[in-house]
Design a protein around this motif. Structure first.
Motif, PDB file in Angstrom:
ATOM      1  N   LEU A  94      37.059  51.928  39.679  1.00  0.00           N
ATOM      2  CA  LEU A  94      35.948  51.319  38.945  1.00  0.00           C
ATOM      3  C   LEU A  94      34.766  51.088  39.884  1.00  0.00           C
ATOM      4  O   LEU A  94      33.607  51.148  39.473  1.00  0.00           O
ATOM      5  CB  LEU A  94      36.391  49.994  38.305  1.00  0.00           C
ATOM      6  N   LEU A  95      35.073  50.842  41.154  1.00  0.00           N
ATOM      7  CA  LEU A  95      33.999  50.608  42.129  1.00  0.00           C
ATOM      8  C   LEU A  95      33.163  51.865  42.351  1.00  0.00           C
ATOM      9  O   LEU A  95      32.014  51.785  42.787  1.00  0.00           O
ATOM     10  CB  LEU A  95      34.595  50.117  43.460  1.00  0.00           C
ATOM     11  N   THR A  96      33.754  53.010  42.045  1.00  0.00           N
ATOM     12  CA  THR A  96      33.034  54.280  42.174  1.00  0.00           C
ATOM     13  C   THR A  96      32.005  54.444  41.052  1.00  0.00           C
ATOM     14  O   THR A  96      31.111  55.262  41.139  1.00  0.00           O
ATOM     15  CB  THR A  96      34.062  55.435  42.148  1.00  0.00           C
ATOM     16  N   LEU A  97      32.158  53.649  39.986  1.00  0.00           N
ATOM     17  CA  LEU A  97      31.305  53.817  38.801  1.00  0.00           C
ATOM     18  C   LEU A  97      30.208  52.756  38.742  1.00  0.00           C
ATOM     19  O   LEU A  97      29.749  52.385  37.676  1.00  0.00           O
ATOM     20  CB  LEU A  97      32.173  53.752  37.534  1.00  0.00           C
ATOM     21  N   ARG A  98      29.794  52.279  39.903  1.00  0.00           N
ATOM     22  CA  ARG A  98      28.922  51.084  39.914  1.00  0.00           C
ATOM     23  C   ARG A  98      27.436  51.417  39.963  1.00  0.00           C
ATOM     24  O   ARG A  98      26.627  50.506  40.010  1.00  0.00           O
ATOM     25  CB  ARG A  98      29.287  50.210  41.116  1.00  0.00           C
ATOM     26  N   GLU A  99      27.057  52.692  39.922  1.00  0.00           N
ATOM     27  CA  GLU A  99      25.649  53.033  40.160  1.00  0.00           C
ATOM     28  C   GLU A  99      24.747  52.872  38.941  1.00  0.00           C
ATOM     29  O   GLU A  99      24.089  53.812  38.508  1.00  0.00           O
ATOM     30  CB  GLU A  99      25.519  54.439  40.752  1.00  0.00           C
ATOM     31  N   GLY A 100      24.728  51.675  38.369  1.00  0.00           N
ATOM     32  CA  GLY A 100      23.770  51.391  37.305  1.00  0.00           C
ATOM     33  C   GLY A 100      23.937  52.256  36.082  1.00  0.00           C
ATOM     34  O   GLY A 100      22.963  52.744  35.504  1.00  0.00           O
ATOM     35  N   GLN A 101      25.165  52.489  35.698  1.00  0.00           N
ATOM     36  CA  GLN A 101      25.449  53.355  34.551  1.00  0.00           C
ATOM     37  C   GLN A 101      26.178  52.549  33.480  1.00  0.00           C
ATOM     38  O   GLN A 101      27.106  51.818  33.800  1.00  0.00           O
ATOM     39  CB  GLN A 101      26.316  54.531  35.025  1.00  0.00           C
ATOM     40  N   GLY A 102      25.769  52.708  32.246  1.00  0.00           N
ATOM     41  CA  GLY A 102      26.428  51.992  31.157  1.00  0.00           C
ATOM     42  C   GLY A 102      27.661  52.724  30.659  1.00  0.00           C
ATOM     43  O   GLY A 102      27.682  53.953  30.591  1.00  0.00           O
ATOM     44  N   PHE A 103      28.696  51.989  30.379  1.00  0.00           N
ATOM     45  CA  PHE A 103      29.880  52.510  29.678  1.00  0.00           C
ATOM     46  C   PHE A 103      30.685  51.316  29.186  1.00  0.00           C
ATOM     47  O   PHE A 103      30.421  50.178  29.570  1.00  0.00           O
ATOM     48  CB  PHE A 103      30.729  53.436  30.572  1.00  0.00           C
ATOM     49  N   ASP A 104      31.653  51.600  28.313  1.00  0.00           N
ATOM     50  CA  ASP A 104      32.540  50.539  27.829  1.00  0.00           C
ATOM     51  C   ASP A 104      33.790  50.503  28.698  1.00  0.00           C
ATOM     52  O   ASP A 104      34.369  51.551  28.984  1.00  0.00           O
ATOM     53  CB  ASP A 104      32.974  50.813  26.377  1.00  0.00           C
ATOM     54  N   LEU A 121      34.284  43.439  41.587  1.00  0.00           N
ATOM     55  CA  LEU A 121      34.035  44.233  40.382  1.00  0.00           C
ATOM     56  C   LEU A 121      32.806  43.768  39.609  1.00  0.00           C
ATOM     57  O   LEU A 121      32.380  44.425  38.660  1.00  0.00           O
ATOM     58  CB  LEU A 121      35.268  44.233  39.474  1.00  0.00           C
ATOM     59  N   SER A 122      32.186  42.652  40.050  1.00  0.00           N
ATOM     60  CA  SER A 122      30.924  42.264  39.418  1.00  0.00           C
ATOM     61  C   SER A 122      29.832  43.271  39.795  1.00  0.00           C
ATOM     62  O   SER A 122      28.731  43.241  39.243  1.00  0.00           O
ATOM     63  CB  SER A 122      30.525  40.846  39.803  1.00  0.00           C
ATOM     64  N   ALA A 123      30.150  44.177  40.703  1.00  0.00           N
ATOM     65  CA  ALA A 123      29.235  45.289  41.002  1.00  0.00           C
ATOM     66  C   ALA A 123      29.008  46.152  39.762  1.00  0.00           C
ATOM     67  O   ALA A 123      28.026  46.895  39.684  1.00  0.00           O
ATOM     68  CB  ALA A 123      29.797  46.144  42.141  1.00  0.00           C
ATOM     69  N   LEU A 124      29.938  46.088  38.792  1.00  0.00           N
ATOM     70  CA  LEU A 124      29.702  46.749  37.507  1.00  0.00           C
ATOM     71  C   LEU A 124      28.798  45.815  36.702  1.00  0.00           C
ATOM     72  O   LEU A 124      29.248  44.806  36.164  1.00  0.00           O
ATOM     73  CB  LEU A 124      31.021  46.986  36.764  1.00  0.00           C
ATOM     74  N   ASP A 125      27.534  46.144  36.652  1.00  0.00           N
ATOM     75  CA  ASP A 125      26.504  45.295  36.036  1.00  0.00           C
ATOM     76  C   ASP A 125      26.865  44.954  34.592  1.00  0.00           C
ATOM     77  O   ASP A 125      26.964  45.833  33.740  1.00  0.00           O
ATOM     78  CB  ASP A 125      25.174  46.060  36.097  1.00  0.00           C
ATOM     79  N   ALA A 126      27.060  43.661  34.328  1.00  0.00           N
ATOM     80  CA  ALA A 126      27.500  43.217  32.995  1.00  0.00           C
ATOM     81  C   ALA A 126      26.495  43.570  31.907  1.00  0.00           C
ATOM     82  O   ALA A 126      26.841  43.643  30.735  1.00  0.00           O
ATOM     83  CB  ALA A 126      27.747  41.711  33.012  1.00  0.00           C
ATOM     84  N   ARG A 127      25.238  43.822  32.291  1.00  0.00           N
ATOM     85  CA  ARG A 127      24.242  44.205  31.274  1.00  0.00           C
ATOM     86  C   ARG A 127      24.446  45.650  30.837  1.00  0.00           C
ATOM     87  O   ARG A 127      23.955  46.085  29.804  1.00  0.00           O
ATOM     88  CB  ARG A 127      22.829  44.032  31.827  1.00  0.00           C
ATOM     89  N   LEU A 128      25.164  46.418  31.641  1.00  0.00           N
ATOM     90  CA  LEU A 128      25.358  47.845  31.335  1.00  0.00           C
ATOM     91  C   LEU A 128      26.797  48.174  30.967  1.00  0.00           C
ATOM     92  O   LEU A 128      27.061  49.040  30.139  1.00  0.00           O
ATOM     93  CB  LEU A 128      24.965  48.694  32.560  1.00  0.00           C
ATOM     94  N   VAL A 129      27.718  47.502  31.626  1.00  0.00           N
ATOM     95  CA  VAL A 129      29.134  47.796  31.408  1.00  0.00           C
ATOM     96  C   VAL A 129      29.716  46.719  30.499  1.00  0.00           C
ATOM     97  O   VAL A 129      29.834  45.562  30.886  1.00  0.00           O
ATOM     98  CB  VAL A 129      29.905  47.858  32.742  1.00  0.00           C
TER      99      VAL A 129
END
Ligand code: MLT
Ligand code: MN
Ligand code: ZN
Length: 296
Positions: A94-104, A121-129
């Motif tokens: 999941l840390l690999t998917l942190r580059e400002g990309q939205g997904f569910d 894992l908060s590196a996954l931006d809650a506004r996008l993920v």
């Protein structure tokens, strides 16, 4: 439905960085295929994809899978990620998917709680993920045209959360199987499973493809090989062989393709030339390999 096996290996992969066992040595020498860590990609239409499990090897897996490449300056055909438990080999990617990309991001409530405790894992931006909790046995849309339904399988909490006593046959939200349906076809993905009771057989019966836990060939193979102190069952993985193994348990079941995934590097099945592989083949089982695509 298209399913691509991104990674066929269990935690550590093949070869594992600190393992000098014969299988890891042969994989290092290119004599048998290497296996990256556990995960698949699924699509109903070939355009919108879901990842199931995000392994530490995800970056290389995406690079090796043309269907998952961006189609725009920034973007991804990956609409969602579903994790089937909280094990490191299934969530570290999941840390690999942190580059400002939205997904569910789909998981059970219990697994979301585990993920929420990890500040990294908060590196996954809650506004996008969007973190979406999924209840067991409630079908939901995993990606356009693709329905998933989670079901409990016997398992345990992640290794890093084990307390002094560990229950390995927990039935709940900690370890789940995933039923995938699209275009009238049905596949089940069960990369971790501690035993195969009758109710689970009934749940799996009739599916067009079963991708099942192939971690160990025999329960005590890691102990006998001097690689560890735990049995497979203690790790939450039913062995493949033997009277009480998964192959015997699933033998009578009406199933389409049967494919072992999540193979540990100690498992003789990782060697395409092994007698164990021939035995499994005779029982109707295929062993997955990285990049294998099936259309159930
Ligand atoms: C497992 O499948 O048993 C786990 O992935 C072990 C681990 O976390 O390394
Ligand atoms: Mn694992
Ligand atoms: Zn090894």
């Amino acid at each position: 439905m298209r399913i691509v096996i991104l990674g066929t290996g269990a935690g550590g992969g093949l070869p594992q960085w600190n393992c000098g066992c014969p299988n890891c040595g042969r994989a290092r020498d290119g004599l048998i295929p290497a296996m990256s860590q556990s995960g698949i990609a699924v699509s109903a239409n070939g355009r919108d994809w879901a990842l199931i499990n995000a392994s530490p090897d995800l970056r290389g897996q995406l690079q090796a899978t043309p269907a998952l490449a961006p189609q725009a300056l920034r973007g991804t055909p990956i609409r969602s990620v579903l994790v089937s438990n909280g094990d490191i080999d299934h969530v570290a990617g999941l840390l690999t998917l942190r580059e400002g990309q939205g997904f569910d991001l789909f998981a059970t409530k219990a697994i979301h709680a585990v993920l929420a405790e990890n500040p990294m894992l908060s590196a996954l931006d809650a506004r996008l993920v969007r973190r979406a909790e999924v209840a067991l046995d409630q079908p939901f849309e995993l990606a356009p045209g693709l329905t998933a339904c989670l079901f409990a399988v016997p398992g345990k909490v992640p290794l890093y959360l084990e307390g002094e006593t560990v229950e390995t046959g927990l039935i709940g939200e900690q370890t789940v199987g995933v039923e995938l349906t699209a275009n009238g076809r049905r596949a089940c993905y069960v990369p971790g499973c501690a035993e195969v009771p009758d109710w689970l057989k009934q749940r799996l019966a009739g599916c067009d493809a079963l991708l099942f836990d192939g971690t160990l060939w025999t329960d005590d193979e890691m102990i006998r090989a001097g690689l560890g102190a735990k049995t497979g069952r203690r790790m939450g993985h039913v062995p493949v062989s033997g009277a009480d193994g998964s192959m015997a348990a699933l033998a009578g079941l009406a199933l389409g393709q049967r494919i072992f995934v999540h193979l540990n590097n100690s498992n003789p099945l990782v060697d395409p030339g092994s007698p164990e592989r021939a035995l499994a083949r005779a029982e109707g089982w295929q062993v997955g390999h990285d990049g294998l695509e099936i259309t159930p």
